[in-house]
Design a protein around this motif. Sequence first.
Motif, PDB file in Angstrom:
ATOM      1  N   PRO A 128       0.818  -1.215   0.000  1.00 20.33           N
ATOM      2  CA  PRO A 128       0.000   0.000   0.000  1.00 20.33           C
ATOM      3  C   PRO A 128       0.853   1.267   0.000  1.00 20.33           C
ATOM      4  O   PRO A 128       1.947   1.295   0.552  1.00 20.33           O
ATOM      5  CB  PRO A 128      -0.795  -0.115   1.309  1.00 20.33           C
ATOM      6  N   SER A 129       0.354   2.288  -0.651  1.00 16.68           N
ATOM      7  CA  SER A 129       1.025   3.590  -0.677  1.00 16.68           C
ATOM      8  C   SER A 129       0.317   4.513   0.296  1.00 16.68           C
ATOM      9  O   SER A 129      -0.905   4.465   0.414  1.00 16.68           O
ATOM     10  CB  SER A 129       0.928   4.205  -2.064  1.00 16.68           C
ATOM     11  N   TYR A 130       1.084   5.340   0.960  1.00 10.23           N
ATOM     12  CA  TYR A 130       0.476   6.249   1.939  1.00 10.23           C
ATOM     13  C   TYR A 130       1.500   7.313   2.297  1.00 10.23           C
ATOM     14  O   TYR A 130       2.675   7.195   1.967  1.00 10.23           O
ATOM     15  CB  TYR A 130       0.090   5.479   3.202  1.00 10.23           C
ATOM     16  N   TYR A 131       1.025   8.379   2.949  1.00 11.27           N
ATOM     17  CA  TYR A 131       1.934   9.392   3.465  1.00 11.27           C
ATOM     18  C   TYR A 131       2.100   9.121   4.956  1.00 11.27           C
ATOM     19  O   TYR A 131       1.212   9.421   5.752  1.00 11.27           O
ATOM     20  CB  TYR A 131       1.387  10.785   3.174  1.00 11.27           C
ATOM     21  N   GLY A 132       3.234   8.519   5.314  1.00 14.98           N
ATOM     22  CA  GLY A 132       3.445   8.012   6.659  1.00 14.98           C
ATOM     23  C   GLY A 132       3.470   9.082   7.734  1.00 14.98           C
ATOM     24  O   GLY A 132       3.122   8.824   8.889  1.00 14.98           O
ATOM     25  N   HIS A 133       3.870  10.311   7.370  1.00 15.26           N
ATOM     26  CA  HIS A 133       3.977  11.368   8.385  1.00 15.26           C
ATOM     27  C   HIS A 133       2.629  12.005   8.671  1.00 15.26           C
ATOM     28  O   HIS A 133       2.525  12.870   9.535  1.00 15.26           O
ATOM     29  CB  HIS A 133       4.985  12.425   7.928  1.00 15.26           C
ATOM     30  N   LEU A 134       1.612  11.595   7.919  1.00 12.91           N
ATOM     31  CA  LEU A 134       0.276  12.138   8.144  1.00 12.91           C
ATOM     32  C   LEU A 134      -0.620  11.073   8.767  1.00 12.91           C
ATOM     33  O   LEU A 134      -0.304   9.890   8.731  1.00 12.91           O
ATOM     34  CB  LEU A 134      -0.332  12.601   6.816  1.00 12.91           C
ATOM     35  N   ILE A 185      -6.333  14.240   1.601  1.00 16.67           N
ATOM     36  CA  ILE A 185      -5.581  14.570   0.383  1.00 16.67           C
ATOM     37  C   ILE A 185      -6.234  13.906  -0.826  1.00 16.67           C
ATOM     38  O   ILE A 185      -6.484  14.542  -1.850  1.00 16.67           O
ATOM     39  CB  ILE A 185      -4.115  14.129   0.531  1.00 16.67           C
ATOM     40  N   ALA A 186      -6.532  12.615  -0.658  1.00 11.84           N
ATOM     41  CA  ALA A 186      -7.156  11.880  -1.763  1.00 11.84           C
ATOM     42  C   ALA A 186      -8.516  12.474  -2.103  1.00 11.84           C
ATOM     43  O   ALA A 186      -8.868  12.623  -3.271  1.00 11.84           O
ATOM     44  CB  ALA A 186      -7.297  10.416  -1.385  1.00 11.84           C
ATOM     45  N   LEU A 193      -8.530   4.075   0.639  1.00 12.32           N
ATOM     46  CA  LEU A 193      -8.166   5.047  -0.396  1.00 12.32           C
ATOM     47  C   LEU A 193      -8.740   4.626  -1.744  1.00 12.32           C
ATOM     48  O   LEU A 193      -9.198   5.454  -2.529  1.00 12.32           O
ATOM     49  CB  LEU A 193      -6.640   5.171  -0.495  1.00 12.32           C
TER      50      LEU A 193
END
Lengths: 306, 243
Positions: free
Chosen positions: A89-95, A103-104, A147
Amino acid sequence: MSETDIVVQTKGLTRCYQKFTAVDHVDLTIRRGEIYGFLGPNGAGKTTTIRMLLGLIRSTSGQVKIFGESLEVKKKEILRRVGSLVESPSYYGHLTGQENLEIARRILGVSPSNIEHVLERVRLTNVADKKVKQYSLGMKQRLGIALALLGNPEILILDEPTNGLDPGGMQEVRSLIQELSKEQGVTILVSSHLLSEIDQIAHRVGIIRRGKMIFQDRMETLREMSRPRMRLGVNRVEEATRYLTKIGWSVSCEGEHIWSEGLTNQETATMVETLVKGKFSVYRIEEVKQPLEEIFLGLTGKEEGL
Amino acid sequence: MMRSFSRLFIAEGLKMQKKRLLLLLLIGPLLAILSSLSIAGMSTNAGENKWVMMYTLSVFNYGMIFFPLIAGIFAALLCRYENHQGGWKLLFTWPVSRSVVYFAKFSVLIVTLAISQGIFFLFSVGAIVLRGDVSQIEWVVLGQSIFLGWLAIIPLAALQLWVSFLFKSFGIPLAINVLFTIPNLFAGNSQEYGPWYPWAQPALAMIPQSQVVDFKLAGIIIGGFLLFFIGGWMHFNHRDMLE
Ligand SMILES: Nc1ncnc2c1ncn2[C@@H]1O[C@H](COP(=O)(O)OP(=O)(O)O)[C@@H](O)[C@H]1O
Ligand SMILES: [Mg+2]
């Protein structure tokens, strides 16, 4: 099946990496509303095929049609109606999970209420405010599915969504896939290298091996291939096999047993009678069902390993 | 098109860790000005244009070192999350064209660099006020310097964005940037090569001058911009997303 029921169709889809052909003339057909299991051992070309379905990579040759339109021509319109999760899976880890979805949501231009909805759907509501880098793998995977679901897709493409999950997590994802299919009529492509992952949920399967599609049909058809075989325990087993073969029975000798396929009750009785008349002792008769897993391994080749 | 652009622009903004980035933007101008203040403080031959001398010193520190570094760091930061956690495939499976993603990232980058220029401007004025030379300031010259410096960094920004997209690692584009910033101190001072060197262009454009625009420098900068911007854009559009 009419043309409009086919939502994904590839013709001669091929992708080469230098000289190596990772996907070789694949014709894949997915119908509206079905769960399509895309099976194949590791390295068979599942992810490469899926990347081409999403326009992440170019095909070397062949074409992709989704909703009856060419992906090349109508990519944006098509992607609006497709949700996907490719490999890890892709994600923004710091969020946080919530911020990732926000965002999506902005990019997709959908309603904020969708976020609540998908969070509930994948049961992440109570950790929505945690940073994603603190999530377990299963939670990240579920966020990936959230997502993918955010834009209310008609087609959901999930590439090995249970990879790396514990049995509980796997079961959870499987149930989720079934719910989405039943309750919302979403068409789902789910890939896996494990038959057991697909077996219970897929309506149709495509099996890919070394880049080639070697089987594509209803799950039922694959199950029928695992028809039962008859195993007979007799004395002087090799002699008995020869004796039966000579008078026209289609049998084989494997180890200590005589094997036969597709016998009716009457045929079974006759065979036993024949053996007894030939002065052989019949110890036992068993019906053996070949596990589906073995059919799959037979098709894909055991040497490829899992 | 415009709608997806603004959506992506906002999304880029949401991804940023704003407090940390602001801190990063403050450091460069601050250090540049503190060091020029200390040098200028020692000099005694204060003539008519004391503010120019002091500002030029800052421009050399900031324009030759900090400003190009900031461009490289922010370009790398803009690709960092996508490079690391498979974010490219996430972005590109949404219904947005790759071009718009590229324009959004590029725009965020040049807006950031404009903010950096704004901070440098404020600090410079602050330093001049501190020394009591404020009445001497020629605002047009100062404004032109700030604005031209911003224009002159755009080719480098495009180049660094391209490099950051090219390498998965966060460190490589930064290392490349630092490596090419060092010779700045030599090439930048050369009349002949300086204008051709993207890392030296911002400082050269920022040197306060009252005469008209340097057409040779302007031409090179525009050419460089087209080269790096279109090159990066094309590459961005055509690349296979394999990670
Ligand atoms: N970027 C690449 N360069 C060269 N070969 C690749 C690349 N990506 C995948 N392959 C090869 O293509 C084949 C199919 O890979 P993949 O589609 O990832 O298989 P699967 O998803 O079924 O496990 C593998 O043999 C893999 O080694
Ligand atoms: Mg794979």
